[in-house]
Design a protein around this motif. Structure first.
Motif, mmCIF file in Angstrom:
data_model
loop_
_atom_site.group_PDB
_atom_site.id
_atom_site.type_symbol
_atom_site.label_atom_id
_atom_site.label_comp_id
_atom_site.label_asym_id
_atom_site.label_seq_id
_atom_site.Cartn_x
_atom_site.Cartn_y
_atom_site.Cartn_z
ATOM 1 N N ALA A 51 0.826 -1.309 0.011
ATOM 2 C CA ALA A 51 -0.013 0.074 0.106
ATOM 3 C C ALA A 51 0.620 1.263 -0.140
ATOM 4 O O ALA A 51 0.541 2.091 -0.605
ATOM 5 C CB ALA A 51 -0.875 -0.172 1.186
ATOM 6 N N MET A 52 2.012 1.198 0.485
ATOM 7 C CA MET A 52 2.978 2.483 0.678
ATOM 8 C C MET A 52 3.340 2.432 -0.608
ATOM 9 O O MET A 52 3.727 3.701 -1.205
ATOM 10 C CB MET A 52 4.109 2.181 1.604
ATOM 11 C CG MET A 52 3.736 2.162 3.094
ATOM 12 S SD MET A 52 3.292 4.036 3.528
ATOM 13 C CE MET A 52 4.728 4.612 3.675
ATOM 14 N N LEU A 53 3.960 1.651 -1.489
ATOM 15 C CA LEU A 53 4.389 1.537 -2.810
ATOM 16 C C LEU A 53 3.257 1.935 -3.752
ATOM 17 O O LEU A 53 3.702 2.678 -4.757
ATOM 18 C CB LEU A 53 5.128 0.124 -2.999
ATOM 19 C CG LEU A 53 6.209 0.051 -2.455
ATOM 20 C CD1 LEU A 53 6.764 -1.319 -2.752
ATOM 21 C CD2 LEU A 53 7.539 0.789 -2.691
ATOM 22 N N TYR A 54 2.273 1.543 -3.771
ATOM 23 C CA TYR A 54 1.245 1.742 -4.730
ATOM 24 C C TYR A 54 -0.348 2.034 -4.153
ATOM 25 O O TYR A 54 -1.183 1.440 -3.868
ATOM 26 C CB TYR A 54 0.987 0.327 -5.511
ATOM 27 C CG TYR A 54 2.082 -0.347 -5.974
ATOM 28 C CD1 TYR A 54 2.837 0.148 -7.215
ATOM 29 C CD2 TYR A 54 2.920 -1.448 -5.458
ATOM 30 C CE1 TYR A 54 3.940 -0.301 -7.753
ATOM 31 C CE2 TYR A 54 4.065 -2.099 -5.917
ATOM 32 C CZ TYR A 54 4.608 -1.575 -7.094
ATOM 33 O OH TYR A 54 5.550 -1.791 -7.535
ATOM 34 N N PRO A 55 -0.153 3.133 -3.473
ATOM 35 C CA PRO A 55 -1.349 3.788 -2.876
ATOM 36 C C PRO A 55 -2.533 3.864 -3.514
ATOM 37 O O PRO A 55 -3.738 3.820 -2.979
ATOM 38 C CB PRO A 55 -0.925 5.098 -2.318
ATOM 39 C CG PRO A 55 0.283 5.526 -3.014
ATOM 40 C CD PRO A 55 0.989 4.237 -3.611
ATOM 41 N N ASP A 56 -2.352 4.267 -5.070
ATOM 42 C CA ASP A 56 -3.613 4.379 -5.768
ATOM 43 C C ASP A 56 -4.106 3.220 -6.385
ATOM 44 O O ASP A 56 -5.100 3.224 -7.120
ATOM 45 C CB ASP A 56 -3.266 5.554 -6.772
ATOM 46 C CG ASP A 56 -3.168 6.639 -5.909
ATOM 47 O OD1 ASP A 56 -3.889 7.198 -5.125
ATOM 48 O OD2 ASP A 56 -2.294 7.690 -6.442
ATOM 49 N N PHE A 57 -3.271 1.898 -6.311
ATOM 50 C CA PHE A 57 -3.866 0.813 -6.855
ATOM 51 C C PHE A 57 -4.934 0.435 -6.232
ATOM 52 O O PHE A 57 -5.413 0.473 -5.321
ATOM 53 C CB PHE A 57 -2.804 -0.412 -6.458
ATOM 54 C CG PHE A 57 -2.997 -1.557 -7.277
ATOM 55 C CD1 PHE A 57 -2.568 -1.975 -8.363
ATOM 56 C CD2 PHE A 57 -3.770 -2.450 -6.475
ATOM 57 C CE1 PHE A 57 -2.803 -3.113 -9.063
ATOM 58 C CE2 PHE A 57 -3.976 -3.851 -7.144
ATOM 59 C CZ PHE A 57 -3.552 -4.182 -8.393
ATOM 60 N N GLN A 58 -6.042 -0.050 -7.519
ATOM 61 C CA GLN A 58 -7.542 -0.420 -7.215
ATOM 62 C C GLN A 58 -7.699 -1.713 -7.104
ATOM 63 O O GLN A 58 -7.293 -2.556 -8.035
ATOM 64 C CB GLN A 58 -8.512 0.288 -8.063
ATOM 65 C CG GLN A 58 -8.496 1.837 -7.858
ATOM 66 C CD GLN A 58 -9.964 2.357 -8.434
ATOM 67 O OE1 GLN A 58 -10.278 1.704 -9.420
ATOM 68 N NE2 GLN A 58 -10.566 3.400 -8.161
ATOM 69 N N VAL A 59 -8.464 -2.305 -6.032
ATOM 70 C CA VAL A 59 -8.894 -3.629 -6.055
ATOM 71 C C VAL A 59 -10.407 -3.448 -5.789
ATOM 72 O O VAL A 59 -10.968 -2.525 -5.565
ATOM 73 C CB VAL A 59 -8.414 -4.414 -4.719
ATOM 74 C CG1 VAL A 59 -6.890 -4.584 -4.961
ATOM 75 C CG2 VAL A 59 -8.860 -3.765 -3.528
ATOM 76 N N LEU A 60 -10.932 -4.720 -6.330
ATOM 77 C CA LEU A 60 -12.731 -4.631 -6.265
ATOM 78 C C LEU A 60 -12.901 -5.543 -5.040
ATOM 79 O O LEU A 60 -12.606 -6.657 -4.981
ATOM 80 C CB LEU A 60 -13.094 -5.476 -7.570
ATOM 81 C CG LEU A 60 -12.806 -4.618 -8.996
ATOM 82 C CD1 LEU A 60 -13.535 -5.536 -10.195
ATOM 83 C CD2 LEU A 60 -13.636 -3.251 -8.830
ATOM 84 N N LEU A 61 -13.219 -4.796 -4.204
ATOM 85 C CA LEU A 61 -13.761 -5.290 -2.941
ATOM 86 C C LEU A 61 -15.098 -6.048 -3.185
ATOM 87 O O LEU A 61 -16.041 -5.517 -3.833
ATOM 88 C CB LEU A 61 -14.046 -4.207 -1.984
ATOM 89 C CG LEU A 61 -14.381 -4.649 -0.444
ATOM 90 C CD1 LEU A 61 -12.871 -5.527 0.062
ATOM 91 C CD2 LEU A 61 -14.528 -3.332 0.427
ATOM 92 N N PHE A 62 -15.154 -7.397 -2.871
ATOM 93 C CA PHE A 62 -16.290 -8.236 -3.126
ATOM 94 C C PHE A 62 -16.586 -8.365 -4.675
ATOM 95 O O PHE A 62 -17.722 -8.711 -5.092
ATOM 96 C CB PHE A 62 -17.354 -7.708 -2.388
ATOM 97 C CG PHE A 62 -17.349 -7.550 -0.783
ATOM 98 C CD1 PHE A 62 -16.829 -8.756 -0.060
ATOM 99 C CD2 PHE A 62 -17.531 -6.209 -0.330
ATOM 100 C CE1 PHE A 62 -16.692 -8.422 1.377
ATOM 101 C CE2 PHE A 62 -17.297 -6.320 1.086
ATOM 102 C CZ PHE A 62 -17.058 -7.202 1.832
ATOM 103 N N PHE A 63 -15.480 -8.309 -5.379
ATOM 104 C CA PHE A 63 -15.417 -8.207 -6.996
ATOM 105 C C PHE A 63 -16.563 -7.219 -7.417
ATOM 106 O O PHE A 63 -16.749 -7.146 -8.456
ATOM 107 C CB PHE A 63 -16.033 -9.689 -7.389
ATOM 108 C CG PHE A 63 -15.178 -10.710 -6.894
ATOM 109 C CD1 PHE A 63 -14.113 -11.053 -7.502
ATOM 110 C CD2 PHE A 63 -15.745 -11.758 -6.123
ATOM 111 C CE1 PHE A 63 -13.081 -11.942 -7.301
ATOM 112 C CE2 PHE A 63 -14.700 -12.776 -5.475
ATOM 113 C CZ PHE A 63 -13.586 -12.957 -6.218
ATOM 114 N N ILE A 64 -16.870 -6.090 -6.515
ATOM 115 C CA ILE A 64 -17.793 -5.215 -7.238
ATOM 116 C C ILE A 64 -17.364 -3.823 -6.946
ATOM 117 O O ILE A 64 -17.228 -3.112 -7.698
ATOM 118 C CB ILE A 64 -19.206 -5.278 -6.491
ATOM 119 C CG1 ILE A 64 -19.733 -6.674 -6.912
ATOM 120 C CG2 ILE A 64 -20.096 -4.263 -7.033
ATOM 121 C CD1 ILE A 64 -21.057 -7.086 -5.784
#
Length: 197
Positions: free
Chosen positions: A144-157
């Protein structure tokens, strides 16, 4: 901490071939094997491999390292829910572990992960037991420190950025630190120490 950082930088520079390439691949393979063994043994495999200082002192020395391959959490109320949760978390940590290894290099990532394991072994002997939960958390915070703006899909949504997930997870760790037992507090502090290195 600065002296430790300098030592680590120097060590990585002097030993570029040190480490285990694709370390997370082996960790994940071990986790998957233990997970499936648990399905057929009703959790006996995890019990036999988990860290327990009294049992280690009685001669079950494999537990000193085998706890690394015990799945941390298989949350979910149903078998399908547990399987999905295990698959999601395992793939997630495999991804972020590989990303950290690409960013830092094999040597630094192996030292980071190995130091986390070593700190947990020490804590396990002091407290009686330990798990990989907070090592995974330190890996998560580093990502998270290296890639703070990386997006994941929480609950695939729900799209959510890593920095917000890290803030939420950090709040949970703070609650563990303030309200947990001594073993939980020690695990959180060791995870923080590993993360800061």
């Amino acid at each position: 901490m600065r002296a430790m950082q300098q030592w680590l930088d120097r060590f990585c520079y002097d030993h570029p071939n040190f480490g285990v390439p694709n370390l997370m691949k082996y960790i994940v393979i071990g986790n998957v094997m233990v997970y499936f063994l648990d399905l057929f043994s009703r959790g006996y495999a995890s019990w036999m491999l988990s860290f327990s200082s009294p049992l280690i002192l009685q001669g079950q020395v494999w537990r000193v390292l085998s706890f690394v391959f015990v799945p941390v959490a298989t949350g979910g109320a149903t078998p399908l829910g547990r399987a999905l949760f295990f698959a999601m978390t395992t793939l997630f940590y495999y991804y972020i572990g590989n990303a950290l290894e690409r960013q830092w290099g094999t040597t630094r990532f192996t030292v980071f992960y190995g130091l986390g394991v070593l700190l947990n072994i020490i804590m396990g002997f002091v407290m009686g037991g330990t798990s990989m939960y907070y090592i995974n958390m330190s890996m998560f915070f580093a990502f998270a420190m290296l890639y703070p703006d990386f997006q994941v899909l929480l609950f695939f949504i729900i799209p959510i950025k890593m920095k917000y997930m890290a803030l939420f997870s950090g709040a949970l760790c703070l609650i563990d630190l303030l309200m947990g037992g001594w073993s939980t507090r020690a695990a959180v502090l060791l995870s923080l120490a590993n993360f800061l290195l």
